[in-house]
Scaffold this motif. Sequence first.
Motif, PDB file in Angstrom:
ATOM      1  N   TYR A 201       0.670  -1.140  -0.056  1.00 48.01           N
ATOM      2  CA  TYR A 201      -0.004   0.035  -0.117  1.00 48.01           C
ATOM      3  C   TYR A 201       0.843   1.267   0.062  1.00 48.01           C
ATOM      4  O   TYR A 201       1.850   1.402   0.718  1.00 48.01           O
ATOM      5  N   ASN A 202       0.589   2.016  -0.999  1.00 46.75           N
ATOM      6  CA  ASN A 202       1.509   3.407  -0.917  1.00 46.75           C
ATOM      7  C   ASN A 202       0.184   4.582  -0.826  1.00 46.75           C
ATOM      8  O   ASN A 202       0.180   5.335  -1.953  1.00 46.75           O
ATOM      9  N   SER A 203      -0.515   4.375   0.332  1.00 54.87           N
ATOM     10  CA  SER A 203      -1.603   5.513   0.314  1.00 54.87           C
ATOM     11  C   SER A 203      -1.075   6.858   0.076  1.00 54.87           C
ATOM     12  O   SER A 203      -1.908   7.658  -0.252  1.00 54.87           O
ATOM     13  N   LEU A 204      -0.038   7.114   0.663  1.00 55.80           N
ATOM     14  CA  LEU A 204       0.382   8.502   0.585  1.00 55.80           C
ATOM     15  C   LEU A 204       0.600   9.208  -0.765  1.00 55.80           C
ATOM     16  O   LEU A 204       0.498  10.205  -0.920  1.00 55.80           O
ATOM     17  N   ALA A 205       0.674   8.379  -1.903  1.00 55.33           N
ATOM     18  CA  ALA A 205       1.061   8.822  -3.099  1.00 55.33           C
ATOM     19  C   ALA A 205      -0.191   8.825  -3.940  1.00 55.33           C
ATOM     20  O   ALA A 205      -0.253   8.945  -5.169  1.00 55.33           O
ATOM     21  N   GLU A 206      -1.628   8.358  -3.566  1.00 53.80           N
ATOM     22  CA  GLU A 206      -2.569   8.161  -4.038  1.00 53.80           C
ATOM     23  C   GLU A 206      -3.544   9.502  -4.136  1.00 53.80           C
ATOM     24  O   GLU A 206      -4.024   9.938  -3.076  1.00 53.80           O
ATOM     25  N   ASP A 207      -3.492  10.034  -5.386  1.00 53.40           N
ATOM     26  CA  ASP A 207      -3.977  11.419  -5.190  1.00 53.40           C
ATOM     27  C   ASP A 207      -5.717  11.524  -4.965  1.00 53.40           C
ATOM     28  O   ASP A 207      -6.183  12.551  -4.574  1.00 53.40           O
ATOM     29  N   ASP A 219      -2.861   3.212   8.904  1.00 53.16           N
ATOM     30  CA  ASP A 219      -3.050   2.763  10.271  1.00 53.16           C
ATOM     31  C   ASP A 219      -3.558   1.208  10.192  1.00 53.16           C
ATOM     32  O   ASP A 219      -3.032   0.376  10.741  1.00 53.16           O
ATOM     33  N   ASN A 220      -4.266   0.737   8.904  1.00 51.86           N
ATOM     34  CA  ASN A 220      -4.827  -0.783   8.808  1.00 51.86           C
ATOM     35  C   ASN A 220      -3.708  -1.527   8.695  1.00 51.86           C
ATOM     36  O   ASN A 220      -3.719  -2.524   8.982  1.00 51.86           O
ATOM     37  N   ASP A 221      -3.058  -0.971   7.541  1.00 48.86           N
ATOM     38  CA  ASP A 221      -1.726  -1.663   6.969  1.00 48.86           C
ATOM     39  C   ASP A 221      -0.696  -2.059   8.092  1.00 48.86           C
ATOM     40  O   ASP A 221      -0.231  -3.164   8.120  1.00 48.86           O
ATOM     41  N   PHE A 222      -0.570  -0.939   8.695  1.00 44.81           N
ATOM     42  CA  PHE A 222       0.429  -1.213   9.877  1.00 44.81           C
ATOM     43  C   PHE A 222      -0.031  -2.085  10.736  1.00 44.81           C
ATOM     44  O   PHE A 222       0.779  -2.851  11.487  1.00 44.81           O
ATOM     45  N   LYS A 223      -1.178  -1.939  11.355  1.00 45.02           N
ATOM     46  CA  LYS A 223      -1.822  -2.806  12.132  1.00 45.02           C
ATOM     47  C   LYS A 223      -1.781  -4.595  11.520  1.00 45.02           C
ATOM     48  O   LYS A 223      -1.306  -5.337  12.537  1.00 45.02           O
ATOM     49  N   TYR A 224      -2.060  -4.645  10.430  1.00 47.62           N
ATOM     50  CA  TYR A 224      -2.028  -6.071   9.922  1.00 47.62           C
ATOM     51  C   TYR A 224      -0.716  -6.454   9.941  1.00 47.62           C
ATOM     52  O   TYR A 224      -0.491  -7.719  10.407  1.00 47.62           O
ATOM     53  N   HIS A 225       0.377  -5.738   9.594  1.00 46.58           N
ATOM     54  CA  HIS A 225       1.835  -6.321   9.683  1.00 46.58           C
ATOM     55  C   HIS A 225       2.258  -6.634  11.181  1.00 46.58           C
ATOM     56  O   HIS A 225       2.975  -7.612  11.544  1.00 46.58           O
ATOM     57  N   LEU A 226       1.748  -5.792  12.018  1.00 44.14           N
ATOM     58  CA  LEU A 226       2.362  -6.040  13.509  1.00 44.14           C
ATOM     59  C   LEU A 226       1.466  -7.239  13.915  1.00 44.14           C
ATOM     60  O   LEU A 226       2.136  -8.092  14.573  1.00 44.14           O
ATOM     61  N   TYR A 239       8.408  -6.945   9.255  1.00 45.94           N
ATOM     62  CA  TYR A 239       9.276  -5.878   9.868  1.00 45.94           C
ATOM     63  C   TYR A 239      10.087  -5.148   8.783  1.00 45.94           C
ATOM     64  O   TYR A 239       9.985  -3.821   8.890  1.00 45.94           O
ATOM     65  N   ASN A 240      10.444  -5.621   7.930  1.00 42.68           N
ATOM     66  CA  ASN A 240      11.302  -4.876   6.913  1.00 42.68           C
ATOM     67  C   ASN A 240      10.398  -4.341   6.005  1.00 42.68           C
ATOM     68  O   ASN A 240      10.411  -3.193   5.494  1.00 42.68           O
ATOM     69  N   TYR A 241       9.184  -4.761   5.850  1.00 48.36           N
ATOM     70  CA  TYR A 241       8.017  -4.019   4.839  1.00 48.36           C
ATOM     71  C   TYR A 241       7.640  -2.590   5.644  1.00 48.36           C
ATOM     72  O   TYR A 241       7.491  -1.502   5.171  1.00 48.36           O
ATOM     73  N   LEU A 242       7.368  -2.903   6.817  1.00 48.08           N
ATOM     74  CA  LEU A 242       7.070  -1.673   7.817  1.00 48.08           C
ATOM     75  C   LEU A 242       7.996  -0.558   7.676  1.00 48.08           C
ATOM     76  O   LEU A 242       7.851   0.519   7.625  1.00 48.08           O
ATOM     77  N   LEU A 243       9.332  -0.988   7.927  1.00 40.66           N
ATOM     78  CA  LEU A 243      10.462  -0.238   8.168  1.00 40.66           C
ATOM     79  C   LEU A 243      10.702   0.444   6.778  1.00 40.66           C
ATOM     80  O   LEU A 243      10.933   1.803   6.686  1.00 40.66           O
ATOM     81  N   LYS A 244      10.527  -0.023   5.678  1.00 39.32           N
ATOM     82  CA  LYS A 244      10.934   0.258   4.473  1.00 39.32           C
ATOM     83  C   LYS A 244       9.846   1.118   3.819  1.00 39.32           C
ATOM     84  O   LYS A 244      10.164   2.363   3.251  1.00 39.32           O
ATOM     85  N   THR A 245       8.494   0.783   4.013  1.00 39.99           N
ATOM     86  CA  THR A 245       7.427   1.323   3.379  1.00 39.99           C
ATOM     87  C   THR A 245       6.941   2.835   4.416  1.00 39.99           C
ATOM     88  O   THR A 245       6.767   3.897   3.461  1.00 39.99           O
ATOM     89  N   TYR A 246       6.923   2.648   5.622  1.00 41.24           N
ATOM     90  CA  TYR A 246       6.536   3.648   6.389  1.00 41.24           C
ATOM     91  C   TYR A 246       7.485   4.364   7.323  1.00 41.24           C
ATOM     92  O   TYR A 246       7.246   5.670   7.393  1.00 41.24           O
ATOM     93  N   LEU A 247       8.583   3.882   7.502  1.00 42.67           N
ATOM     94  CA  LEU A 247       9.342   4.268   8.554  1.00 42.67           C
ATOM     95  C   LEU A 247      10.597   5.230   8.027  1.00 42.67           C
ATOM     96  O   LEU A 247      11.552   5.408   8.961  1.00 42.67           O
ATOM     97  N   CYS A 248      10.862   5.112   6.821  1.00 46.10           N
ATOM     98  CA  CYS A 248      12.149   5.583   5.977  1.00 46.10           C
ATOM     99  C   CYS A 248      13.169   4.804   6.760  1.00 46.10           C
ATOM    100  O   CYS A 248      14.546   5.434   6.865  1.00 46.10           O
ATOM    101  N   ASN A 249      13.080   3.443   7.118  1.00 49.85           N
ATOM    102  CA  ASN A 249      14.395   2.770   7.631  1.00 49.85           C
ATOM    103  C   ASN A 249      14.926   3.210   8.863  1.00 49.85           C
ATOM    104  O   ASN A 249      16.067   3.100   9.281  1.00 49.85           O
ATOM    105  N   ASN A 250      13.901   3.885   9.665  1.00 48.74           N
ATOM    106  CA  ASN A 250      14.355   4.361  10.976  1.00 48.74           C
ATOM    107  C   ASN A 250      13.768   3.528  11.956  1.00 48.74           C
ATOM    108  O   ASN A 250      12.760   3.340  12.300  1.00 48.74           O
ATOM    109  N   GLU A 251      14.893   2.522  12.481  1.00 45.03           N
ATOM    110  CA  GLU A 251      14.495   1.428  13.482  1.00 45.03           C
ATOM    111  C   GLU A 251      14.069   2.196  14.834  1.00 45.03           C
ATOM    112  O   GLU A 251      13.773   1.408  15.817  1.00 45.03           O
ATOM    113  N   ASN A 252      14.605   3.338  15.178  1.00 45.84           N
ATOM    114  CA  ASN A 252      14.338   4.176  16.517  1.00 45.84           C
ATOM    115  C   ASN A 252      13.230   4.811  16.555  1.00 45.84           C
ATOM    116  O   ASN A 252      12.966   5.831  17.718  1.00 45.84           O
ATOM    117  N   THR A 253      12.253   4.704  15.579  1.00 48.08           N
ATOM    118  CA  THR A 253      10.858   5.361  15.450  1.00 48.08           C
ATOM    119  C   THR A 253      10.248   5.266  16.726  1.00 48.08           C
ATOM    120  O   THR A 253      10.180   3.953  17.137  1.00 48.08           O
TER     121      THR A 253
END
Length: 303
Positions: A201-207, A219-226, A239-253
């Motif tokens: 899901y790339n909701s942020l890019a859907e106009d 939120d729902n996508d994040f919840k699903y993978h957790l 884990y890598n999907y969430l890190l790469k898709t939403y957290l900009c690879n920041n493990e300390n979020t």
Amino acid sequence: MNYFQKNKKNIIIGVIATLLIAALVALWLQKKVIHSADDIVGVVYPSSLAVGDTLLFEDKTQFAKTKRWNFGDGTTSDKNSGIHFYNKPGYYQVSLIVDNKYTKSFPVMVNARSIQKPKDTTKVKSTIEAPTQAMQNENVQFRAISEAKQFAWKFGETGNTDSKDKLAIYSYKKPGDYLVTLYTEETQEPIYHRIKILPAYNSLAEDEVSVEDSYAKVDNDFKYHLQQIANGNSFNMHYNYLLKTYLCNNENTVVKVNDSKVNNFYMYCAGLQFDKNTVIQTVKVNLDDAGNCVTKVDINQSK
């Protein structure tokens, strides 16, 4: 007074001394001349063996003039020492006969030799080690379990040979069901593996989607993978999907759980996979000013 009366004491002493000497001589003769089976000094080793194993025998009887070994299987030997082999299993009584007069026996148990199973020289059948499900744009690892030296991978998306390594990594550009094909020089037929690629899901890019819906999808996508991590499914994949898709690879979020416990994203997920029966109820994400990266995750969960 006659001679006997005069020398009675000496005569008695002499008789007693003579009897003692005679007894000592008799005892000595018995030790040197008179023998029994207990005087035989023989050895048989081992007392338990398998068919075809070596049986050692040796006689060190000092007084023996002749000797004969009887091994209980119809064979004999006149040697002082040697080896013997049994051809059949069973219980045998080995006898050592000295001077055709004294016999000493040695029990021997001969076991059947176990038959070793021939080693399986059949080559291990080549297989593919890979997940059956992954996410779009995720790096998926494919490993060939094979003794082959040459490999050719087709991951089913391009139609071309995508890799020639034993360990290959591929990222699918589009979701869907794919048939992975591996060719080696060991087999005429290729090896197959099916994998399902889920959409990222790339909701942020859907106009065309509203801001509220975009946040809700995230939120729902994040919840699903957790929840997948909590259920014990592939940690690395989700884990890598969430890190790469939403957290900009920041493990300390920052992750805040149930409005109290604060942790970083990595430590939270690492603990989540061992905290069984956790149910993720709601997830709310906070984005940076540019709307590109999640900077905080608020989670409500229960057991």
